[in-house]
Design an enzyme around this catalytic site. Structure first.
Site, PDB file in Angstrom:
ATOM      1  N   ASP A  49       1.095  -1.457   0.301  1.00 23.43           N
ATOM      2  CA  ASP A  49      -0.042  -0.219   0.167  1.00 23.43           C
ATOM      3  C   ASP A  49       0.997   0.938  -0.245  1.00 23.43           C
ATOM      4  O   ASP A  49       1.844   0.899   1.091  1.00 23.43           O
ATOM      5  CB  ASP A  49      -0.832   0.222   0.889  1.00 23.43           C
ATOM      6  N   ASP A  86       2.532  -0.836  -9.104  1.00 21.03           N
ATOM      7  CA  ASP A  86       2.018  -0.514 -10.004  1.00 21.03           C
ATOM      8  C   ASP A  86       1.479   1.606  -9.604  1.00 21.03           C
ATOM      9  O   ASP A  86       1.026   1.924 -10.295  1.00 21.03           O
ATOM     10  CB  ASP A  86       0.300  -1.074 -10.118  1.00 21.03           C
TER      11      ASP A  86
END
Length: 141
Positions: A49, A86
């Site tokens: 995260d 990502d």
């Protein structure tokens, strides 16, 4: 533990692997617990995260100099550290932390191939045509 952790642990058990384990939780805490020094051969950090808000990123972001100190202790010399994300900005900031740490060096071609490892997040990125980036390092001393 969630269903994905149990499923992965069952695969490890079925294959009789005594050199693999699955942990679910805050890796910053888990890595300081019972892992003996120089025990790990590979560490995979897959789609952490990014914690976008500045007030959260300092406390909650996984890739920090403090985590790298913990990994340097837990990883054997020659062990590989892999990151896939990502979020290009996350990769770049993590790479800067690793580059500044004396126990790690860049290992673009020197480490075990790990492209066969795929997560649910990565599959979603492929479906949505979201680019992903990977980087690897070696623990040198």
């Amino acid at each position: 533990q969630g269903p994905w952790v149990r499923k992965t642990q069952k695969r490890i058990d079925r294959r009789g692997l005594d050199n693999a384990f699955v942990l679910k939780g805050d890796a910053r805490v888990l890595l300081t617990l019972d892992i003996p020094a120089e025990r790990l051969d590979h560490v995979f950090v897959l789609f952490p995260d990014p914690w976008w808000k500045a007030r959260h990123s300092r406390r909650r972001r996984l890739f920090t100099p403090e985590l790298l100190d913990v990994l340097a202790r837990a990883m054997r010399p020659g062990a590989s550290l892999h990151l896939r994300t990502d979020v290009r900005r996350y990769l770049d900031s993590s790479a800067a932390f690793v580059a500044a740490h004396p126990a790690f060096s860049d290992a673009s071609e020197e480490v075990v191939a790990w492209e066969h490892i795929h997560t649910r997040r990565e599959k979603k990125c492929v479906e949505e045509e979201v680019p992903t980036w990977s980087r690897s390092w070696v623990r040198t001393r």
